[in-house]
Design a protein around this motif. Sequence first.
Motif, PDB file in Angstrom:
ATOM      1  N   ARG A 822       1.001  -1.385   0.094  1.00 25.40           N
ATOM      2  CA  ARG A 822       0.349  -0.171  -0.506  1.00 25.40           C
ATOM      3  C   ARG A 822       1.055   1.936   0.039  1.00 25.40           C
ATOM      4  O   ARG A 822       0.123   2.432  -0.564  1.00 25.40           O
ATOM      5  CB  ARG A 822      -1.044   0.219   0.947  1.00 25.40           C
ATOM      6  N   ASP A 823       1.984   0.884   0.645  1.00 19.64           N
ATOM      7  CA  ASP A 823       2.515   2.948   1.034  1.00 19.64           C
ATOM      8  C   ASP A 823       3.211   2.829  -0.729  1.00 19.64           C
ATOM      9  O   ASP A 823       3.640   3.897  -1.410  1.00 19.64           O
ATOM     10  CB  ASP A 823       3.371   2.289   1.878  1.00 19.64           C
ATOM     11  N   THR A 824       4.049   1.235  -1.314  1.00 13.77           N
ATOM     12  CA  THR A 824       4.320   1.518  -2.918  1.00 13.77           C
ATOM     13  C   THR A 824       3.864   2.355  -3.446  1.00 13.77           C
ATOM     14  O   THR A 824       4.291   2.492  -4.868  1.00 13.77           O
ATOM     15  CB  THR A 824       5.121   0.611  -2.734  1.00 13.77           C
ATOM     16  N   CYS A 825       2.188   1.633  -3.937  1.00 19.32           N
ATOM     17  CA  CYS A 825       1.348   1.974  -4.818  1.00 19.32           C
ATOM     18  C   CYS A 825       0.436   2.940  -4.394  1.00 19.32           C
ATOM     19  O   CYS A 825       0.065   2.676  -3.379  1.00 19.32           O
ATOM     20  CB  CYS A 825       0.237   0.583  -5.347  1.00 19.32           C
ATOM     21  N   VAL A 826       0.433   3.708  -5.793  1.00 21.79           N
ATOM     22  CA  VAL A 826      -0.176   4.574  -5.491  1.00 21.79           C
ATOM     23  C   VAL A 826      -1.883   4.582  -5.282  1.00 21.79           C
ATOM     24  O   VAL A 826      -2.847   5.342  -4.784  1.00 21.79           O
ATOM     25  CB  VAL A 826      -0.088   6.017  -6.717  1.00 21.79           C
TER      26      VAL A 826
END
Length: 839
Positions: A822-826
């Motif tokens: 979730r942190d890496t995917c916008v």
Amino acid sequence: AATRQDMTYWLQELQQKRWEYCNNLDAAKRDSRTSPTPSDFSKGLVAKDNPDLSIPSQNASAERARNILAVETSPTDLVGEQAASQPAPVQPSAINFSLKQWSTEIKNSMSSLRKGNNENRKSIFYTTEEWELLDPTPKDLEDSMALEEKRKHLAEGSKGLTSSAFPFDFGRIPHKTRRPLKDMIASSKHRNSSDSSPTEWCSGNGNKLVSELQLKYQSQQEELEKLKKDLLSQKELVRLLQQTVRSSQYDKYFTRRLCEGVPQDKLELLHQKDDQILGLNNQLEKLNLEKDSLQQEVKNLKCKVGELNEQLGMLMETIQAKDEVIMKLSHQLSECEDSTSSQSGAVNSPVATCTNKELQELDRLKDNLQGYKTQNKFLNKEILELSALRRNAEAREREWQAKYTSLEAKLCQIESKYLILLQEVKTPVCSEEQSPAREVITQLLEDALKAETGEQPEQAFFKPHLVSEYDIYGFQTVPEDDDEEKLVAKSRALDLRSLSLSENREISTGVKWENYFASTMNREMIRCVELKNLIRSGIPHEHRSKMWKWCVNLHVKKFKDSTVPGYFQTLLQNALEKQNPASKQIELDLLRTLPNNKHYSSPTSEGIQKLRNVLLAFSWRNPDIGYCQGLNRLVAIALLYLEQEDAFWCLVTIVEVFMPRDYYTKTLLGSQVDQRVFKDLMSEKLPRLHAHFEQYKVDYTLITFNWFLVVFVDSVVSDILFKIWDSFLYEGPKVIFRFALALFKYKEEEILKLQDSMSIFKYLRYFTRTILDARKLTGIAFGDLNPFPLRQIRNRRTYHLEKVRLELTELEAIREDFLRERDTCVEKRDLISDDEEDS
């Protein structure tokens, strides 16, 4: 009594004592209705509401009647112990100093030689043809006590010889004070100067005395043999100690030769060995002294045996001399009778007149004696008849009571069926016109619902059995709002009443508990099979406070021993004064704990404050748990029979001793493990039911999870709940598995008839409230489900614990992957987890 007035006084005093004794006995039964032990233990909320413990007032009318019927009299002579210490009143026909009294004194002295007679007796009553009261003089008592002290220093085992307190005792007359046999006979002749009946003494009494002396001689011989055996055992012990000393000396000699130049620490060990040898030598000397004392006691006993032999010979000579005296007196009596008959025709002389008066007086006394005997026989017969009548009346009363109980149980069953029938027959009214049958049913329903208010008219069709608003535990029996639910609740209460009455017809459990407490009156209770079986059958309401407290102390003794006095109060004070993160949730759950119990129904109820104190103290003791929903119900049940501190230790027992770790933590890890263990046991003990649930994919652990977490609180009726808690507090968590399986076993056939998942799950939500027979359920739990080893549960807990931990580890890994993605995917940054949403 010397006079009739004294007799009346004595009888009234006896009546007063009997009255006071019966009243005190009834009061003692009321104070401790079920236990002979002192009821000084603390009790909880339920015990204060128990109406059985109230003490009724004394019967004032009976007391007034006793006062009215009382005869005003006062003793004219001595009464009580003072009168008992005085000699019996002398009747005209009684001869104070006769051979009969001499023989009675001999019997009294010989009775002290019998085994088991009481010391320091003031009088002895003999129920022969004529009743006599023989008492010693104060001087004889002093002499006997002095001789008793002297003899105690010679032999402690000869209490039978020194316990007599009567003057004529051959076993207690010193050698110096013994009179020759001729003097004794001469003195007896001198005392027998007045007219007496010499034929009252017979040789049978002498033979009886000889047999008693022989028995005493045999007992002394047995005691001598016993002392000899003890002496031999002491000699054997001395011999063994001597061998030990010799071996230790040899060891010392060889070690001294071998240990020359040995280091200091080994020499110290040798010195210690020497000290031990010296100690053994001292012990040997003590044993030698004991041996000498035993030998001296043997010599003393031999001397006493010789004295008894001498006494036996003296008594034999005395008996022979008495026989000679009796023969002589008999000849003299016959001669006197012949001379009296020869002078009957002569002129009346003053001596003859006196003899006739004495004979008339003797005849009158004999008539009185015969009358008293007849009266005594009549009174004894009357007493026996009245006793028999009373026993018969009691037997009839028991029979009628049993019949009454049976009929009352049947009445409750009929009323229960009647209420269920009304509930089934009642149908919605579809038209404006009502049939007569429907009107009757409506009227019956109204009467059933208003039976307790007293508003129904006298010509009502039916008045159901009154059901109390609360049961003995404080739980509400009938709901307030729903009329239909009221009928169901009343029906359930009547069924419970019927079952309890049926159980009372059999051997009462309370009688077994009474017998158990009587057997443990002078000793502490311990774990045993008898106590376990009693607890499994259910602890009576009046004993439950005591037994729960004992069970809790049994499990937390190691915790309580390591704490300082006032530990609970200290925890409570800290929780109240300092910031407590659990206090907010505790306050929210207080009124939601047991809302259907009158002790917790309102903020001002007494149980609410006690519940708050116990939960706050426990949250301070165990900060890892703090507070978990479910603990409040455990404490609430404990407080019904225990005080605050005992309820606190009860919660410690359940959370820290009984249940596995992490049972009440945030993850509820232990609770999840127990549900998997329970599934395994279901497949093993109830395979058909387990397969039925698997077939329709019904997860019954959603129902049983709460059973395990709060130990069936609010899941079963109160009578069954407290019987489960009785066994649970004594045996531990295994009881929960037993009763959980027993509940399913009880309704197995009904569940198997259901053929879809919705109806099964709906049935599982309420079926435990329909189980009312506690005895049948207990029989299934502790009988039909055996064997049930605790080791098997522990092994399966260990196995499933590892599986659950692995699953939690996998879930945590998935959660971390999700967060990282979730942190890496916008596109996924707007998604949040459940934990984040809660926070």
